[in-house]
Design an enzyme around this catalytic site. Structure first.
Site, PDB file in Angstrom:
ATOM      1  N   GLN A   1      24.476  33.563  -4.467  1.00 23.10           N
ATOM      2  CA  GLN A   1      25.052  34.836  -3.998  1.00 23.10           C
ATOM      3  C   GLN A   1      24.524  35.981  -4.852  1.00 23.10           C
ATOM      4  OE1 GLN A   1      29.569  34.224  -3.157  1.00 23.10           O
ATOM      5  NE2 GLN A   1      28.931  32.537  -4.460  1.00 23.10           N
TER       6      GLN A   1
ATOM      7  N   TYR B   1      22.548  50.936  -7.914  1.00 19.78           N
ATOM      8  CA  TYR B   1      21.616  49.794  -7.869  1.00 19.78           C
ATOM      9  C   TYR B   1      20.451  49.980  -8.837  1.00 19.78           C
ATOM     10  CZ  TYR B   1      24.416  47.668  -4.312  1.00 19.78           C
ATOM     11  OH  TYR B   1      25.473  47.065  -3.670  1.00 19.78           O
TER      12      TYR B   1
ATOM     13  N   HIS C   1      22.838  37.148  -0.514  1.00 22.82           N
ATOM     14  CA  HIS C   1      23.258  38.559  -0.495  1.00 22.82           C
ATOM     15  C   HIS C   1      22.130  39.511  -0.857  1.00 22.82           C
ATOM     16  CE1 HIS C   1      27.675  37.070  -1.111  1.00 22.82           C
ATOM     17  NE2 HIS C   1      27.270  36.967   0.137  1.00 22.82           N
TER      18      HIS C   1
ATOM     19  N   GLY D   1      30.053  29.023 -11.079  1.00 18.43           N
ATOM     20  CA  GLY D   1      30.282  30.427 -11.396  1.00 18.43           C
ATOM     21  C   GLY D   1      30.547  31.343 -10.228  1.00 18.43           C
ATOM     22  N   THR D   2      31.350  30.889  -9.299  1.00 12.75           N
ATOM     23  CA  THR D   2      31.756  31.788  -8.213  1.00 12.75           C
ATOM     24  C   THR D   2      33.255  31.672  -7.987  1.00 12.75           C
ATOM     25  OG1 THR D   2      31.602  32.270  -5.843  1.00 12.75           O
ATOM     26  CG2 THR D   2      30.986  30.038  -6.511  1.00 12.75           C
ATOM     27  N   SER D   3      33.896  32.811  -7.759  1.00 12.88           N
ATOM     28  CA  SER D   3      35.342  32.798  -7.545  1.00 12.88           C
ATOM     29  C   SER D   3      35.683  32.299  -6.140  1.00 12.88           C
ATOM     30  CB  SER D   3      35.912  34.207  -7.744  1.00 12.88           C
ATOM     31  OG  SER D   3      35.353  35.095  -6.799  1.00 12.88           O
TER      32      SER D   3
ATOM     33  N   ARG E   1      21.763  48.541 -12.023  1.00 14.28           N
ATOM     34  CA  ARG E   1      21.799  47.072 -11.968  1.00 14.28           C
ATOM     35  C   ARG E   1      20.388  46.510 -12.175  1.00 14.28           C
ATOM     36  NH1 ARG E   1      25.916  48.781 -11.596  1.00 14.28           N
ATOM     37  NH2 ARG E   1      25.845  48.029 -13.704  1.00 14.28           N
TER      38      ARG E   1
HETATM   39  N1  APR Z   1      30.105  30.502 -16.625  1.00 17.50           N
HETATM   40  C1  APR Z   1      30.527  30.122 -15.394  1.00 17.50           C
HETATM   41  N2  APR Z   1      31.358  30.850 -14.659  1.00 17.50           N
HETATM   42  C2  APR Z   1      31.791  32.006 -15.177  1.00 17.50           C
HETATM   43  C3  APR Z   1      31.383  32.476 -16.438  1.00 17.50           C
HETATM   44  C4  APR Z   1      30.494  31.652 -17.177  1.00 17.50           C
HETATM   45  N3  APR Z   1      30.052  31.995 -18.400  1.00 17.50           N
HETATM   46  N4  APR Z   1      31.976  33.669 -16.657  1.00 17.50           N
HETATM   47  C5  APR Z   1      32.725  33.928 -15.573  1.00 17.50           C
HETATM   48  N5  APR Z   1      32.604  32.928 -14.677  1.00 17.50           N
HETATM   49  C6  APR Z   1      33.215  32.762 -13.359  1.00 17.50           C
HETATM   50  C7  APR Z   1      34.544  33.461 -13.162  1.00 17.50           C
HETATM   51  O1  APR Z   1      35.607  32.668 -13.694  1.00 17.50           O
HETATM   52  C8  APR Z   1      34.609  33.601 -11.639  1.00 17.50           C
HETATM   53  O2  APR Z   1      35.204  32.451 -11.037  1.00 17.50           O
HETATM   54  O3  APR Z   1      32.359  33.325 -12.384  1.00 17.50           O
HETATM   55  C9  APR Z   1      33.132  33.675 -11.246  1.00 17.50           C
HETATM   56  C10 APR Z   1      32.672  35.051 -10.816  1.00 17.50           C
HETATM   57  O4  APR Z   1      33.337  35.425  -9.665  1.00 17.50           O
HETATM   58  P1  APR Z   1      33.029  36.817  -8.968  1.00 17.50           P
HETATM   59  O5  APR Z   1      32.993  37.902  -9.996  1.00 17.50           O
HETATM   60  O6  APR Z   1      33.971  36.973  -7.835  1.00 17.50           O
HETATM   61  O7  APR Z   1      31.514  36.642  -8.446  1.00 17.50           O
HETATM   62  P2  APR Z   1      30.994  35.921  -7.137  1.00 17.50           P
HETATM   63  O8  APR Z   1      31.881  34.802  -6.737  1.00 17.50           O
HETATM   64  O9  APR Z   1      29.563  35.626  -7.365  1.00 17.50           O
HETATM   65  O10 APR Z   1      31.113  37.085  -6.074  1.00 17.50           O
HETATM   66  C11 APR Z   1      30.668  36.863  -4.763  1.00 17.50           C
HETATM   67  O11 APR Z   1      31.073  39.175  -4.253  1.00 17.50           O
HETATM   68  O12 APR Z   1      30.967  41.433  -4.724  1.00 17.50           O
HETATM   69  C12 APR Z   1      30.361  40.386  -4.121  1.00 17.50           C
HETATM   70  O13 APR Z   1      28.221  40.376  -3.295  1.00 17.50           O
HETATM   71  C13 APR Z   1      28.929  40.152  -4.486  1.00 17.50           C
HETATM   72  O14 APR Z   1      27.706  38.077  -4.443  1.00 17.50           O
HETATM   73  C14 APR Z   1      28.899  38.698  -4.874  1.00 17.50           C
HETATM   74  C15 APR Z   1      30.119  38.133  -4.171  1.00 17.50           C
END
Ligand code: APR
Length: 231
Positions: free
Chosen positions: A88, A55, A106, A172-174, A58
């Protein structure tokens, strides 16, 4: 007349263009580090130095990056809307861009807390936490983040906020991590939902979602222009 409310759920992708790695993309953080070694309560029990160092790195990186066009576009949206961001992310880039209402699901990298009393939360001055930095009760300071396997105390207020949305944006979240990913289910029936992501995201649980296949910077700026014109 009161402003329409836009609730924005953001993930690591909104900060990617600032230079912060996402978690699950190729080259993402969870490819380089083992979650169970750095982001669980058990990891903390086993090796506080390793978790603290993870951390610290980070946090150090956070001082080297700046908000990007996506963060700034969401600030512009406040000209005509009541914008409520639920992130998140543990970075502070929404706040540094100037967004007024930011809820961290988070936790926050720039805060630490007691490892024996979760109510003792402190703002850090710099990036580094050292071994022996303790809370007022004498316990080693731990990151103020939600680890895998821990409850997410901000979910009830976040769900409540989602239930009051006139429009929901997801950027931007998976949508892999629950309970955060389940928040979209609290938006009212018929509420327009937009999702901005350059990759394919599983949206089978979000009926009628409008998908914008762009990076956050470009996609958010375009959508914000459209929403400001149409309000
Ligand atoms: N613009 C928009 N989206 C993007 C970009 C970009 N330039 N680059 C990547 N992405 C997308 C990816 O395609 C993916 O769908 O951002 C998403 C990131 O997904 P994750 O890496 O899974 O991140 P997130 O969804 O925020 O994770 C959730 O998981 O590990 C934990 O606590 C951590 O808060 C986090 C949580």
């Amino acid at each position: 007349m009161s402003k329409k409310r836009i609730v924005v759920l953001t993930g690591a992708g909104v900060s990617a263009e600032s230079g912060i790695s996402t978690f699950r993309d190729s080259g993402g953080l969870w490819e380089k580090y083992d979650i169970s070694e750095v982001a669980t309560p058990e990891a903390w029990e086993r090796n506080q130095d390793l978790v603290t160092e993870f951390y610290n790195q980070r946090r150090k990186q956070l001082y080297e990056v700046e908000p990007n066009a996506a963060h700034y576009a969401l600030v512009k949206l406040e000209e005509k809307y009541d914008v409520q961001i639920i992130t998140q992310n543990v970075d502070d880039l929404h706040e540094r861009a100037g967004s007024k209402n930011v809820m961290h699901l988070h936790g926050e990298l720039k805060k630490v807390r007691s490892s024996v009393d979760e109510d003792l939360v402190y703002e850090l001055d710099g990036w580094e936490v050292k071994k022996g930095d303790t809370c007022e009760k004498g316990s080693q300071l731990r990151p103020h983040v939600v680890w895998f396997g821990e409850p997410v105390p901000m979910i009830p207020p976040a769900a409540e906020l989602c239930s009051t949305a006139d429009i929901l944006l997801i950027i931007g979240t998976s949508l892999n991590v629950y309970p955060a990913a389940g928040l979209v289910g609290y938006s009212p029936p018929g509420c327009p939902v937009y999702l901005i992501d350059p990759a394919e995201v599983n949206v089978s649980h979000i009926p009628g979602v409008k998908i914008i296949r762009e990076k956050a910077g470009k996609g958010t700026a375009q959508l914000v222009d459209k929403l400001l014109d149409h309000s």
